[in-house]
Design a protein around this motif. Structure first.
Motif, PDB file in Angstrom:
ATOM      1  N   GLN A  33     -15.073  22.878   4.250  1.00  0.00           N
ATOM      2  CA  GLN A  33     -14.204  23.870   3.620  1.00  0.00           C
ATOM      3  C   GLN A  33     -14.813  24.371   2.325  1.00  0.00           C
ATOM      4  O   GLN A  33     -14.720  25.550   2.011  1.00  0.00           O
ATOM      5  CB  GLN A  33     -12.817  23.286   3.361  1.00  0.00           C
ATOM      6  CG  GLN A  33     -11.948  23.292   4.581  1.00  0.00           C
ATOM      7  CD  GLN A  33     -10.496  23.033   4.261  1.00  0.00           C
ATOM      8  OE1 GLN A  33     -10.171  22.401   3.266  1.00  0.00           O
ATOM      9  NE2 GLN A  33      -9.625  23.512   5.106  1.00  0.00           N
ATOM     10  N   ASN A  34     -15.444  23.487   1.549  1.00  0.00           N
ATOM     11  CA  ASN A  34     -16.084  23.910   0.302  1.00  0.00           C
ATOM     12  C   ASN A  34     -17.232  24.874   0.575  1.00  0.00           C
ATOM     13  O   ASN A  34     -17.398  25.849  -0.143  1.00  0.00           O
ATOM     14  CB  ASN A  34     -16.590  22.699  -0.484  1.00  0.00           C
ATOM     15  CG  ASN A  34     -15.463  21.902  -1.096  1.00  0.00           C
ATOM     16  OD1 ASN A  34     -14.353  22.411  -1.258  1.00  0.00           O
ATOM     17  ND2 ASN A  34     -15.720  20.652  -1.418  1.00  0.00           N
ATOM     18  N   ILE A  35     -18.018  24.623   1.618  1.00  0.00           N
ATOM     19  CA  ILE A  35     -19.116  25.530   1.983  1.00  0.00           C
ATOM     20  C   ILE A  35     -18.550  26.886   2.359  1.00  0.00           C
ATOM     21  O   ILE A  35     -19.054  27.923   1.929  1.00  0.00           O
ATOM     22  CB  ILE A  35     -19.954  24.937   3.139  1.00  0.00           C
ATOM     23  CG1 ILE A  35     -20.736  23.726   2.637  1.00  0.00           C
ATOM     24  CG2 ILE A  35     -20.888  25.979   3.732  1.00  0.00           C
ATOM     25  CD1 ILE A  35     -21.372  22.894   3.728  1.00  0.00           C
ATOM     26  N   ALA A  37     -15.620  28.163   1.444  1.00  0.00           N
ATOM     27  CA  ALA A  37     -15.049  28.778   0.245  1.00  0.00           C
ATOM     28  C   ALA A  37     -16.136  29.384  -0.639  1.00  0.00           C
ATOM     29  O   ALA A  37     -15.953  30.450  -1.223  1.00  0.00           O
ATOM     30  CB  ALA A  37     -14.234  27.753  -0.535  1.00  0.00           C
ATOM     31  N   GLU A  38     -17.269  28.714  -0.730  1.00  0.00           N
ATOM     32  CA  GLU A  38     -18.371  29.232  -1.556  1.00  0.00           C
ATOM     33  C   GLU A  38     -18.987  30.492  -0.973  1.00  0.00           C
ATOM     34  O   GLU A  38     -19.626  31.253  -1.681  1.00  0.00           O
ATOM     35  CB  GLU A  38     -19.440  28.151  -1.733  1.00  0.00           C
ATOM     36  CG  GLU A  38     -18.988  27.015  -2.625  1.00  0.00           C
ATOM     37  CD  GLU A  38     -19.963  25.844  -2.644  1.00  0.00           C
ATOM     38  OE1 GLU A  38     -21.049  25.960  -2.038  1.00  0.00           O
ATOM     39  OE2 GLU A  38     -19.624  24.820  -3.256  1.00  0.00           O
ATOM     40  N   SER A  39     -18.796  30.736   0.314  1.00  0.00           N
ATOM     41  CA  SER A  39     -19.378  31.926   0.934  1.00  0.00           C
ATOM     42  C   SER A  39     -18.399  33.101   0.972  1.00  0.00           C
ATOM     43  O   SER A  39     -18.688  34.113   1.584  1.00  0.00           O
ATOM     44  CB  SER A  39     -19.860  31.593   2.353  1.00  0.00           C
ATOM     45  OG  SER A  39     -18.761  31.288   3.182  1.00  0.00           O
ATOM     46  N   TYR A  44     -13.072  37.378  -4.442  1.00  0.00           N
ATOM     47  CA  TYR A  44     -12.114  36.317  -4.148  1.00  0.00           C
ATOM     48  C   TYR A  44     -12.080  35.324  -5.305  1.00  0.00           C
ATOM     49  O   TYR A  44     -13.113  35.038  -5.918  1.00  0.00           O
ATOM     50  CB  TYR A  44     -12.510  35.579  -2.861  1.00  0.00           C
ATOM     51  CG  TYR A  44     -12.001  36.238  -1.603  1.00  0.00           C
ATOM     52  CD1 TYR A  44     -12.220  37.580  -1.340  1.00  0.00           C
ATOM     53  CD2 TYR A  44     -11.296  35.501  -0.662  1.00  0.00           C
ATOM     54  CE1 TYR A  44     -11.772  38.176  -0.175  1.00  0.00           C
ATOM     55  CE2 TYR A  44     -10.831  36.087   0.508  1.00  0.00           C
ATOM     56  CZ  TYR A  44     -11.073  37.428   0.740  1.00  0.00           C
ATOM     57  OH  TYR A  44     -10.602  38.007   1.891  1.00  0.00           O
ATOM     58  N   ALA A  46     -11.680  31.517  -7.119  1.00  0.00           N
ATOM     59  CA  ALA A  46     -12.227  30.199  -6.779  1.00  0.00           C
ATOM     60  C   ALA A  46     -11.195  29.343  -6.052  1.00  0.00           C
ATOM     61  O   ALA A  46     -11.543  28.497  -5.242  1.00  0.00           O
ATOM     62  CB  ALA A  46     -12.697  29.494  -8.042  1.00  0.00           C
ATOM     63  N   GLN A  47      -9.916  29.558  -6.352  1.00  0.00           N
ATOM     64  CA  GLN A  47      -8.837  28.786  -5.730  1.00  0.00           C
ATOM     65  C   GLN A  47      -7.693  29.725  -5.376  1.00  0.00           C
ATOM     66  O   GLN A  47      -7.572  30.814  -5.935  1.00  0.00           O
ATOM     67  CB  GLN A  47      -8.304  27.732  -6.690  1.00  0.00           C
ATOM     68  CG  GLN A  47      -9.274  26.636  -7.026  1.00  0.00           C
ATOM     69  CD  GLN A  47      -8.600  25.596  -7.903  1.00  0.00           C
ATOM     70  OE1 GLN A  47      -7.422  25.346  -7.785  1.00  0.00           O
ATOM     71  NE2 GLN A  47      -9.369  24.995  -8.799  1.00  0.00           N
TER      72      GLN A  47
END
Length: 126
Positions: A33-35, A37-39, A44, A46-47
């Motif tokens: 999920q972090n990968i 979210a980073e893409s 967008y 960060a949270q």
């Protein structure tokens, strides 16, 4: 006493590795999920205040049901899509994963900004 020792040995041999695998799977899901979210696009955040899956949406009444919860949508709510910075409520469909923020206007809370999210970011089923 001998049976108890055998049970403990069996638990140690099979249960502990199984629990470790389950823990690693959860860690892998979070890392995935972090990968994802980073893409996300640069526009967008960060949270997201909340992340949910749309069950139904009524754009005429500015109403959304997501994960069996009901939300009112502010008339001037901003919609952001993965492929374009600004979209419309009509771009949102049942089954879509969304992140959103809520603002209170008077006595009522409204969704005031919505972001389309990749399916990989769907919250776990409850």
């Amino acid at each position: 006493m001998m049976k108890f020792a055998k049970i403990c040995k069996c638990l140690k041999r099979y249960l502990v590795p199984l629990l470790l695998l389950v823990g690693m799977a959860s860690a892998e899901d979070i890392a995935q999920q972090n990968i994802v979210a980073e893409s996300l696009p640069a526009y967008y955040p960060a949270q997201f205040e909340q992340v949910r899956v749309i069950n139904t949406i009524n754009t005429g009444k500015n109403f959304l049901e997501a994960d069996a919860l009901h939300f009112s949508i502010w008339n001037n709510a901003k919609v952001h899509l993965l492929k374009t910075e600004f979209g419309n409520l009509v771009d949102l469909k049942p089954g879509m994963v969304i992140g959103f923020t809520i603002k209170k206007f008077g006595d009522t809370s409204y969704i005031n900004e919505i972001w389309e999210l990749p399916e990989e970011m769907a919250p776990p089923l409850q």
